[in-house]
Design a protein around this motif. Structure first.
Motif, PDB file in Angstrom:
ATOM      1  N   ARG A 161      34.596  34.203  36.227  1.00 38.09           N
ATOM      2  CA  ARG A 161      34.332  32.794  35.958  1.00 38.09           C
ATOM      3  C   ARG A 161      35.373  31.947  36.686  1.00 38.09           C
ATOM      4  O   ARG A 161      36.391  32.468  37.147  1.00 38.09           O
ATOM      5  N   ASP A 162      35.103  30.649  36.824  1.00 38.69           N
ATOM      6  CA  ASP A 162      36.099  29.747  37.405  1.00 38.69           C
ATOM      7  C   ASP A 162      37.341  29.710  36.511  1.00 38.69           C
ATOM      8  O   ASP A 162      37.241  29.780  35.279  1.00 38.69           O
ATOM      9  N   LEU A 163      38.514  29.574  37.152  1.00 39.27           N
ATOM     10  CA  LEU A 163      39.787  29.638  36.442  1.00 39.27           C
ATOM     11  C   LEU A 163      40.603  28.360  36.638  1.00 39.27           C
ATOM     12  O   LEU A 163      40.403  27.624  37.619  1.00 39.27           O
TER      13      LEU A 163
ATOM     14  N   VAL B 287      40.611  23.670  40.028  1.00 42.71           N
ATOM     15  CA  VAL B 287      39.878  24.878  39.689  1.00 42.71           C
ATOM     16  C   VAL B 287      40.176  25.978  40.702  1.00 42.71           C
ATOM     17  O   VAL B 287      40.379  25.713  41.885  1.00 42.71           O
ATOM     18  N   LEU B 288      40.234  27.191  40.228  1.00 39.84           N
ATOM     19  CA  LEU B 288      40.303  28.360  41.096  1.00 39.84           C
ATOM     20  C   LEU B 288      38.927  29.016  40.990  1.00 39.84           C
ATOM     21  O   LEU B 288      38.581  29.580  39.949  1.00 39.84           O
ATOM     22  N   PRO B 289      38.111  28.903  42.032  1.00 37.57           N
ATOM     23  CA  PRO B 289      36.693  29.258  41.894  1.00 37.57           C
ATOM     24  C   PRO B 289      36.460  30.756  41.750  1.00 37.57           C
ATOM     25  O   PRO B 289      37.249  31.582  42.203  1.00 37.57           O
ATOM     26  N   SER B 290      35.321  31.055  41.140  1.00 34.55           N
ATOM     27  CA  SER B 290      34.885  32.446  41.022  1.00 34.55           C
ATOM     28  C   SER B 290      34.177  32.914  42.279  1.00 34.55           C
ATOM     29  O   SER B 290      34.272  34.085  42.656  1.00 34.55           O
ATOM     30  N   LYS B 291      33.466  32.001  42.954  1.00 35.57           N
ATOM     31  CA  LYS B 291      32.643  32.371  44.100  1.00 35.57           C
ATOM     32  C   LYS B 291      32.917  31.473  45.299  1.00 35.57           C
ATOM     33  O   LYS B 291      33.350  30.324  45.144  1.00 35.57           O
ATOM     34  N   ALA B 292      32.652  32.006  46.465  1.00 34.77           N
ATOM     35  CA  ALA B 292      32.675  31.240  47.717  1.00 34.77           C
ATOM     36  C   ALA B 292      31.594  31.798  48.627  1.00 34.77           C
ATOM     37  O   ALA B 292      31.337  33.008  48.633  1.00 34.77           O
TER      38      ALA B 292
ATOM     39  N   ASN C  40      47.899  31.909  42.407  1.00 37.90           N
ATOM     40  CA  ASN C  40      48.701  32.980  43.008  1.00 37.90           C
ATOM     41  C   ASN C  40      48.344  34.337  42.424  1.00 37.90           C
ATOM     42  O   ASN C  40      48.170  35.312  43.156  1.00 37.90           O
ATOM     43  N   ALA C  41      48.268  34.437  41.091  1.00 35.87           N
ATOM     44  CA  ALA C  41      48.035  35.738  40.468  1.00 35.87           C
ATOM     45  C   ALA C  41      46.601  36.217  40.654  1.00 35.87           C
ATOM     46  O   ALA C  41      46.354  37.408  40.864  1.00 35.87           O
TER      47      ALA C  41
END
Length: 465
Positions: A216-218, A323-328, A225-226
């Protein structure tokens, strides 16, 4: 009768030829709009009647979509057989308010420079072009009683809407449509009225790739980074597709099947580039990208390419979201030349992505089609006489050119009928095809008719009587 007699007949009948063209242009045969389906059939029926009046055996052929028109006329038994292709459907006219006149009421407009232009939707793409061939056949039939060779004609009604029924139609009627060479008119001359035959068309492989990292998006503060960022991973993978120093595509065996262009042809292209100017400056660029050692023209006409057509991921709305996305995902295309295999390129790209994919990420791929490149061999017997015929009419050396795009009918004729195509057209870059105020120069129409008369004689391999 002589070649000159047919040319004089074309000159004498120009006004009548224009009247016939105008009748066809008045039919709003927009293939993408269901409400214009009756108009597409009307155009097919009009062309069938016109070809029959010219001396052809012509008929409307139904397909699951818009109809085809097929016509035949016999010449001398030992003469070559040519298949002419054109399309009678046209693009929509929107935005209508930008047209200077009714798009389906053709007119001849004189420009400030004194050039006369035929204005209407379809004037250049492709009704004006296909009518140059039909009117050439009429002039020859009127003066000679027959044509110097055997001619078949195939006119499509779905070119502007995808042409999904063309290949099945070619395959189903291959015995009837098979000829020695195909003639296709849906192309341009060079600037300054210099005639040209397009002998190289690039093929294409289209791909879409989606990378997934976290489920999921984070929150980028809590996980930055992690956690793996799929946009960064995707950008790194796509960046690896080109060598930064040479601009060459890095896929293994990518250049397998890429032909070496003869220096004589490259020299001619340099001359064309010097006459037409830099192709990048009109779009606001000045420095050629891509492969080192090749001009912009050479790269688009004769070299394969890799391009990123679109990339997306994460938050793309207004404002800002950490947001740190789940998909690209990315959509990419390869333009191919020579004998490059579209499916082999597709497999190599997927292998390239998977080899660089972190262990905790996954990749999904969607194919967006592929087509083989098309190239006329330099020793193709019909090429030299066609070039000579064009030079005789335009009084300028005819050029051999390439095209950076793809024309599906060329590949489909090659695939279904095993035939090489000569692309000979008389459009100009400023004809505004697909745009408001489309036009076709009167000189393109008139000299196009005369050019086809010369070409049809020349392809017999004998001096015209």
């Amino acid at each position: 009768m002589t070649l000159n007699a047919a040319l004089l007949q074309a000159d004498k009948d120009l006004d009548v030829s224009l009247n016939r063209l105008f009748e066809l242009l008045r039919i709003p045969s927009i293939s993408t709009r269901p409400e214009n389906a009756p108009d597409c059939r009307k155009a097919a029926e009009w062309l069938t009647a016109t070809l029959t009046d010219t001396g052809f055996e012509a008929s409307v052929r139904n397909t699951p979509g818009h109809p085809m028109v097929v016509a035949h006329i016999k010449g001398p038994a030992d003469a070559p057989h040519v298949l002419f292709y054109g399309h009678y459907d046209v693009q929509p006219v929107d935005p209508l308010n930008l047209w200077h006149s009714d798009p389906f009421e053709p007119a001849i407009v004189t420009t400030p420079s004194g050039e006369k232009e035929i204005t209407a939707r379809g004037a250049a793409d492709d009704k004006g072009q296909l009518m140059t061939f039909i009117e050439a056949c009429r002039a020859l039939k009127t003066t000679c009683g027959t044509l110097p060779l055997n001619v078949s004609i195939l006119l499509e009604g779905e070119e502007e809407s995808g042409g999904e029924n063309l290949l099945p139609f070619l395959q189903a009627n291959k015995d009837e449509l098979k000829a020695d060479v195909a003639l296709i008119c849906d192309t341009n001359m060079l600037s300054g009225g210099k005639p040209a035959i397009t002998t190289m068309l690039r093929g294409m492989t289209g791909e879409e790739v989606t990378l997934t990292a976290a489920k999921r998006d984070l929150h980028s503060g809590m996980y930055g980074n992690a956690a793996r960022n799929p946009i960064q991973v995707l950008c790194d993978i796509l960046s690896d597709m080109r060598d930064g120093a040479t601009g060459r595509v890095t896929l293994p065996d990518f250049y397998e099947g890429v032909p070496v262009i003869p220096e004589e042809t490259r020299a001619q292209w340099r001359e064309i580039a010097s006459e037409t100017g830099d192709s990048l400056s009109p779009v606001g660029l000045s420095i050629p990208a891509g492969e080192a050692g090749y001009s912009a023209l050479e790269q688009t006409w004769s070299r394969p390419s890799f391009e990123i057509n679109g990339i997306s991921g994460g938050y793309e709305g207004e404002g800002f979201k950490t947001v740190l996305p789940s998909k690209a995902s990315a959509k990419v295309s390869f333009r191919l030349v020579g004998d490059q295999d579209p499916e082999k390129i597709r497999a190599a790209f997927r292998a390239h992505v998977l080899a660089r994919l972190p262990a905790d990420c996954t990749a999904e791929f969607i194919s967006h089609g592929g087509s083989q490149a098309s190239m006329v061999a330099p020793d193709m017997p019909f090429l030299p006489p066609a070039l000579a015929a064009l030079e005789a009419e335009w009084q300028k050396p005819a050029a051999i050119t390439g095209c950076g795009g793809s024309i599906p009918v060329v590949t489909e004729i090659q695939q279904a009928l095993g035939m090489t195509s000569l692309l000979i057209g008389f459009g100009l870059d400023d004809d505004r095809i697909h745009s408001p105020n489309e036009k076709y120069n009167l000189s393109s129409f008139h000299k196009g008719i005369r050019s086809w008369i010369r070409v049809l004689y020349a392809l017999t391999g004998q001096a015209p009587a």
